[in-house]
Design an enzyme around this catalytic site. Structure first.
Site, PDB file in Angstrom:
ATOM      1  N   SER A 167       0.867  -1.181   0.000  1.00  0.00           N
ATOM      2  CA  SER A 167       0.000   0.000   0.000  1.00  0.00           C
ATOM      3  C   SER A 167       0.897   1.222   0.000  1.00  0.00           C
ATOM      4  O   SER A 167       2.064   1.146   0.416  1.00  0.00           O
ATOM      5  CB  SER A 167      -0.845  -0.001   1.278  1.00  0.00           C
ATOM      6  OG  SER A 167      -1.410   1.281   1.512  1.00  0.00           O
ATOM      7  N   TYR A 180      -2.828  -0.952  10.537  1.00  0.00           N
ATOM      8  CA  TYR A 180      -2.728  -1.181   9.083  1.00  0.00           C
ATOM      9  C   TYR A 180      -1.390  -0.671   8.542  1.00  0.00           C
ATOM     10  O   TYR A 180      -0.680  -1.381   7.817  1.00  0.00           O
ATOM     11  CB  TYR A 180      -3.901  -0.480   8.388  1.00  0.00           C
ATOM     12  CG  TYR A 180      -3.957  -0.707   6.889  1.00  0.00           C
ATOM     13  CD1 TYR A 180      -4.550  -1.863   6.375  1.00  0.00           C
ATOM     14  CD2 TYR A 180      -3.440   0.217   5.997  1.00  0.00           C
ATOM     15  CE1 TYR A 180      -4.606  -2.085   5.001  1.00  0.00           C
ATOM     16  CE2 TYR A 180      -3.491   0.013   4.624  1.00  0.00           C
ATOM     17  CZ  TYR A 180      -4.084  -1.146   4.133  1.00  0.00           C
ATOM     18  OH  TYR A 180      -4.134  -1.360   2.774  1.00  0.00           O
TER      19      TYR A 180
HETATM   20  C1  BGC Z   1      -6.224   1.462   1.983  1.00  0.00           C
HETATM   21  C2  BGC Z   1      -7.390   2.289   1.499  1.00  0.00           C
HETATM   22  C3  BGC Z   1      -6.941   3.710   1.236  1.00  0.00           C
HETATM   23  C4  BGC Z   1      -5.684   3.755   0.383  1.00  0.00           C
HETATM   24  C5  BGC Z   1      -5.123   5.168   0.238  1.00  0.00           C
HETATM   25  C6  BGC Z   1      -5.103   1.585   1.009  1.00  0.00           C
HETATM   26  O1  BGC Z   1      -4.022   0.769   1.357  1.00  0.00           O
HETATM   27  O2  BGC Z   1      -6.637   0.110   2.147  1.00  0.00           O
HETATM   28  O3  BGC Z   1      -8.424   2.285   2.453  1.00  0.00           O
HETATM   29  O4  BGC Z   1      -7.979   4.406   0.550  1.00  0.00           O
HETATM   30  O5  BGC Z   1      -4.694   2.935   0.951  1.00  0.00           O
HETATM   31  O6  BGC Z   1      -5.083   5.854   1.455  1.00  0.00           O
END
Ligand code: BGC
Length: 282
Positions: A167, A180
Site C-alpha cells: 500500500s 494497518y
Molecule cells: C487502503 C485504502 C486507502 C488507500 C489510500 C489503502 O491501502 O486500504 O483504504 O484508501 O490505501 O489511502
C-alpha cells in the site's frame, strides 16, 4: 474537475501474446476487490489460477465462473491466510491439482481502524495476522516449492515470483490506522529482505503499492461526491484507481518482461506519494 468530467481510460490489451501462458498462480483474497481483478487478469494472460477466499464462497465461485467463461482455468480454495495449517493445506491442494506454483500474489488484507488509544489487541492482532503473518506463511510455502522445483525454462526464466500487495501506507503514515500502516511497513521490509535472500535461486519478490483504489475496503472515501472531492486533494492525477490498473501491473511484474526487477516497491497511486500538499504549499 473530477472523475465524471474526464473520459474513462480503458487501456487496450495486446491480443496476440499471453504473458503468463502455462504458469500456475495463487491469488489470496481473490473473491473481491483488487484480488478479484488480479485473478481474472492473470487468467486472461494465460495462467491457471487458484482463487483463494476466506468468506464469500459464492463470490469466489463467481470469479472462477468468469474465468472459465472466457476460456481460462481456475479453482477456488478456502483458507484463512493467518492460519499455518490452512495455508499448508491450501498449497497441498493447489499442487495436487496443478502440479506446482509459479506465481504467488499475496493480496489478502483488511483494515480494522480505531483511534490508537481505543484500539483493541484483537484489532491489532487481526490486521497484523492477515496482512503480515498471512503474507509470511504463504510466501514461505511458495519459496519451498520454488526451491524444490527450480527453473523450468519453457515456463519462465525465474523459479518463481511473489508479489506482496502492499500500500502507499508502507511509507505514508496513517493516523487512526496504526495497525494497518504498521502491517504494510512490515510487508515492505519482509519483501525486500526476502528478495535479497532468495534472489540467487532466481526467485523474484516485489511489492505493489496501490493508492486509493475503488474497492469495498474504502467505500467511505469515494462513494459520495463530498468524500470523492476530499480524496482528490490527495491524488495529483485527479482520479481514483480502478482494480484493473493493479491487475495489469501485477501481470507485467510477474512476467518474464520484468525478469530483472527484484525487491522493489512499485507505487500505482496516481501520485499519492508525491506529497500533494506541496503542489501549492511549502
Ligand atoms: C487502503 C485504502 C486507502 C488507500 C489510500 C489503502 O491501502 O486500504 O483504504 O484508501 O490505501 O489511502
Amino acid at each position: 474537475m473530477n472523475d465524471e468530467t474526464l473520459p474513462k481510460v480503458v487501456m487496450p490489451r495486446c491480443p496476440n501474446r499471453q504473458l503468463l501462458k502455462g504458469q500456475k498462480a495463487l491469488v489470496t483474497g481473490a473473491s473481491s476487490g483488487i484480488g478479484r481483478a488480479v485473478a481474472v487478469y492473470l487468467a486472461k494472460e494465460g495462467a491457471d489460477v487458484v482463487v483463494n477466499y476466506v468468506a464469500g464462497e459464492e463470490q469466489a465461485a463467481a470469479v472462477v465462473d468468469e474465468i472459465a467463461a472466457s476460456g481460462g482455468r481456475a479453482m477456488a480454495i478456502r483458507a484463512d491466510v493467518s492460519s499455518e495449517e490452512q495455508v499448508r493445506a491450501m498449497f497441498r491442494q493447489m499442487i495436487d491439482a496443478y502440479g506446482t506454483i509459479d506465481i504467488l500474489v499475496n493480496n489478502a488484507g483488511l483494515q480494522q481502524d480505531a483511534p490508537f488509544d481505543e484500539m483493541t489487541l484483537s484489532q491489532w492482532n487481526k490486521v497484523i495476522g492477515v496482512n503480515l503473518t498471512g503474507q509470511f506463511l504463504c510466501a514461505r510455502e511458495a519459496v519451498r516449492e520454488f526451491k524444490r522445483r527450480g527453473v523450468v525454462p519453457e515456463v519462465s526464466c525465474a523459479a518463481g515470483k511473489i508479489i506482496s500487495m502492499s500500500s502507499v501506507h508502507e511509507v505514508i503514515p496513517w493516523a487512526g490506522h496504526v495497525n494497518y500502516a504498521a502491517s504494510k511497513g512490515g510487508v515492505m521490509l519482509m519483501t525486500k529482505s526476502l528478495a535479497q535472500e532468495v534472489a540467487a535461486y532466481r526467485i523474484r519478490v516485489n511489492s505493489i503499492c496501490p493508492g486509493a483504489v475503488r474497492t469495498p475496503i474504502n467505500t467511505a472515501a469515494w462513494e459520495t461526491p463530498e468524500a470523492y472531492a476530499e480524496l482528490m486533494k490527495l491524488i495529483p492525477y485527479n482520479r481514483i484507481g480502478e482494480p484493473d490498473y493493479i491487475a495489469r501491473t501485477t501481470a507485467w511484474l510477474v512476467s518474464d518482461d520484468a525478469d530483472y526487477i527484484q525487491g522493489i516497491s512499485l507505487f500505482v497511486d496516481g501520485g499519492m506519494t508525491l506529497y500533494p500538499g506541496f503542489a501549492v504549499g511549502g
